[in-house]
Design a protein around this motif. Sequence first.
Motif, PDB file in Angstrom:
ATOM      1  N   LEU A  65       0.835  -1.203   0.000  1.00 46.17           N
ATOM      2  CA  LEU A  65       0.000   0.000   0.000  1.00 46.17           C
ATOM      3  C   LEU A  65       0.867   1.248   0.000  1.00 46.17           C
ATOM      4  N   GLY A  66       0.503   2.220  -0.810  1.00 37.70           N
ATOM      5  CA  GLY A  66       1.233   3.468  -0.856  1.00 37.70           C
ATOM      6  C   GLY A  66       1.206   4.097  -2.230  1.00 37.70           C
ATOM      7  N   HIS A  67       2.150   5.003  -2.469  1.00 33.20           N
ATOM      8  CA  HIS A  67       2.251   5.754  -3.720  1.00 33.20           C
ATOM      9  C   HIS A  67       3.400   5.210  -4.564  1.00 33.20           C
ATOM     10  N   TYR A  68       3.185   5.222  -5.880  1.00 42.46           N
ATOM     11  CA  TYR A  68       4.160   4.668  -6.817  1.00 42.46           C
ATOM     12  C   TYR A  68       4.428   5.643  -7.958  1.00 42.46           C
ATOM     13  N   PHE A  73       7.981   1.876  -5.716  1.00 40.50           N
ATOM     14  CA  PHE A  73       7.385   2.420  -4.496  1.00 40.50           C
ATOM     15  C   PHE A  73       8.050   3.750  -4.149  1.00 40.50           C
ATOM     16  N   VAL A  74       7.219   4.759  -3.823  1.00 40.09           N
ATOM     17  CA  VAL A  74       7.735   6.074  -3.444  1.00 40.09           C
ATOM     18  C   VAL A  74       7.597   6.265  -1.936  1.00 40.09           C
ATOM     19  N   ALA A  75       6.374   6.101  -1.419  1.00 40.48           N
ATOM     20  CA  ALA A  75       6.131   6.304   0.012  1.00 40.48           C
ATOM     21  C   ALA A  75       4.764   5.734   0.376  1.00 40.48           C
ATOM     22  N   ALA A  76       4.604   5.446   1.670  1.00 42.14           N
ATOM     23  CA  ALA A  76       3.309   4.966   2.146  1.00 42.14           C
ATOM     24  C   ALA A  76       2.275   6.086   2.094  1.00 42.14           C
ATOM     25  N   ARG A  77       2.709   7.290   2.449  1.00 45.70           N
ATOM     26  CA  ARG A  77       1.809   8.449   2.432  1.00 45.70           C
ATOM     27  C   ARG A  77       2.561   9.642   1.865  1.00 45.70           C
ATOM     28  N   LEU A  78       1.862  10.402   1.066  1.00 45.06           N
ATOM     29  CA  LEU A  78       2.423  11.643   0.528  1.00 45.06           C
ATOM     30  C   LEU A  78       1.407  12.762   0.715  1.00 45.06           C
ATOM     31  N   THR A  79       1.896  13.923   1.073  1.00 39.98           N
ATOM     32  CA  THR A  79       1.020  15.085   1.154  1.00 39.98           C
ATOM     33  C   THR A  79       0.765  15.589  -0.260  1.00 39.98           C
ATOM     34  N   PRO A  80      -0.272  16.377  -0.451  1.00 41.10           N
ATOM     35  CA  PRO A  80      -0.488  16.953  -1.781  1.00 41.10           C
ATOM     36  C   PRO A  80       0.719  17.749  -2.277  1.00 41.10           C
ATOM     37  N   GLU A 101       3.882  17.171  -1.591  1.00 39.15           N
ATOM     38  CA  GLU A 101       4.918  16.232  -2.010  1.00 39.15           C
ATOM     39  C   GLU A 101       4.584  15.609  -3.370  1.00 39.15           C
ATOM     40  N   ARG A 102       3.313  15.301  -3.591  1.00 36.49           N
ATOM     41  CA  ARG A 102       2.911  14.758  -4.891  1.00 36.49           C
ATOM     42  C   ARG A 102       3.128  15.778  -5.996  1.00 36.49           C
ATOM     43  N   PHE A 103       2.799  17.024  -5.713  1.00 36.46           N
ATOM     44  CA  PHE A 103       2.990  18.091  -6.692  1.00 36.46           C
ATOM     45  C   PHE A 103       4.470  18.257  -7.021  1.00 36.46           C
ATOM     46  N   GLN A 104       5.312  18.196  -6.003  1.00 33.37           N
ATOM     47  CA  GLN A 104       6.750  18.335  -6.228  1.00 33.37           C
ATOM     48  C   GLN A 104       7.290  17.182  -7.080  1.00 33.37           C
ATOM     49  N   LEU A 105       6.797  15.962  -6.839  1.00 29.52           N
ATOM     50  CA  LEU A 105       7.207  14.825  -7.659  1.00 29.52           C
ATOM     51  C   LEU A 105       6.840  15.047  -9.124  1.00 29.52           C
ATOM     52  N   ALA A 106       5.640  15.570  -9.345  1.00 32.12           N
ATOM     53  CA  ALA A 106       5.207  15.833 -10.720  1.00 32.12           C
ATOM     54  C   ALA A 106       6.053  16.925 -11.360  1.00 32.12           C
ATOM     55  N   LEU A 107       6.500  17.901 -10.560  1.00 32.16           N
ATOM     56  CA  LEU A 107       7.382  18.936 -11.106  1.00 32.16           C
ATOM     57  C   LEU A 107       8.755  18.368 -11.437  1.00 32.16           C
ATOM     58  N   ARG A 124       4.722   8.504 -14.653  1.00 29.11           N
ATOM     59  CA  ARG A 124       3.360   8.303 -14.157  1.00 29.11           C
ATOM     60  C   ARG A 124       3.414   8.109 -12.648  1.00 29.11           C
ATOM     61  N   PHE A 125       2.372   8.601 -11.983  1.00 30.76           N
ATOM     62  CA  PHE A 125       2.264   8.481 -10.530  1.00 30.76           C
ATOM     63  C   PHE A 125       0.877   7.962 -10.191  1.00 30.76           C
ATOM     64  N   ALA A 126       0.816   7.085  -9.189  1.00 31.68           N
ATOM     65  CA  ALA A 126      -0.484   6.532  -8.801  1.00 31.68           C
ATOM     66  C   ALA A 126      -0.387   5.918  -7.409  1.00 31.68           C
ATOM     67  N   ARG A 127      -1.551   5.813  -6.792  1.00 31.75           N
ATOM     68  CA  ARG A 127      -1.662   5.046  -5.553  1.00 31.75           C
ATOM     69  C   ARG A 127      -1.789   3.580  -5.942  1.00 31.75           C
ATOM     70  N   LEU A 128      -1.487   2.691  -5.018  1.00 31.74           N
ATOM     71  CA  LEU A 128      -1.555   1.257  -5.306  1.00 31.74           C
ATOM     72  C   LEU A 128      -2.916   0.881  -5.879  1.00 31.74           C
ATOM     73  N   GLN A 129      -3.990   1.382  -5.263  1.00 23.44           N
ATOM     74  CA  GLN A 129      -5.324   0.978  -5.684  1.00 23.44           C
ATOM     75  C   GLN A 129      -5.681   1.479  -7.083  1.00 23.44           C
ATOM     76  N   ASP A 130      -4.902   2.405  -7.635  1.00 26.48           N
ATOM     77  CA  ASP A 130      -5.177   2.918  -8.970  1.00 26.48           C
ATOM     78  C   ASP A 130      -4.313   2.262 -10.051  1.00 26.48           C
ATOM     79  N   LEU A 131      -3.301   1.503  -9.651  1.00 26.61           N
ATOM     80  CA  LEU A 131      -2.379   0.915 -10.628  1.00 26.61           C
ATOM     81  C   LEU A 131      -3.084   0.004 -11.625  1.00 26.61           C
ATOM     82  N   GLY A 132      -4.068  -0.730 -11.180  1.00 26.56           N
ATOM     83  CA  GLY A 132      -4.711  -1.708 -12.063  1.00 26.56           C
ATOM     84  C   GLY A 132      -5.858  -1.176 -12.889  1.00 26.56           C
ATOM     85  N   LEU A 133      -6.229   0.080 -12.703  1.00 25.30           N
ATOM     86  CA  LEU A 133      -7.396   0.607 -13.408  1.00 25.30           C
ATOM     87  C   LEU A 133      -7.230   0.661 -14.923  1.00 25.30           C
TER      88      LEU A 133
END
Length: 190
Positions: free
Chosen positions: A65-68, A79-86, A88-94, A103-112
Amino acid sequence: MARRLSRLSALFGRGRAASPETPLSDPFAGFEPQPIEADAVDQALDEIEQGALSVYAAAGLPTRLGHYRRDPQDGRWAFVAARLTPEERFQLALDHPPEDGWRFARLQDLGLRETREDVRRAARLLNDIADLRAARHGPLTREHLLVALELGGAWRALRDAQAIRDSRLTLTPAAPPKARRTRDKRGGSH
């Protein structure tokens, strides 16, 4: 009054009564909080989650579980982190722009966006579980109940499909019946 309290304290073995100048002992000293035991809802959600994660694992997707993030070079989810603040996610995208293939996604979104239907169903189950777990900390609504009912039905369908796929049983049509020999009235056969 103070003398009576003093006598009562001595009578019940508590020593002298605390005066306003004497600090009281910490009422929480020696208290260790007990871990909260999972209730039936948590256990059911855990079971559904484990089933969905086994579908992810069979498809070669991560299960933690976490962000990828997915590197455009190798195409693997890391795997990036278990939890990211908005933020931190914005900085990763930058730092790793989607225009460059990141591409960035939470675990539950990887299979969509996977091609396999069972993986997409597992991703929807993981999203519904995350939503229900988040809702358990606030008031549950009629919408949450509907999601829970749908989750149960989807889980049964996924579990049944997994059982059929993993089964060693093969179903084949029965052999056609053999022709019966008939006897005539005289005892002979045809």
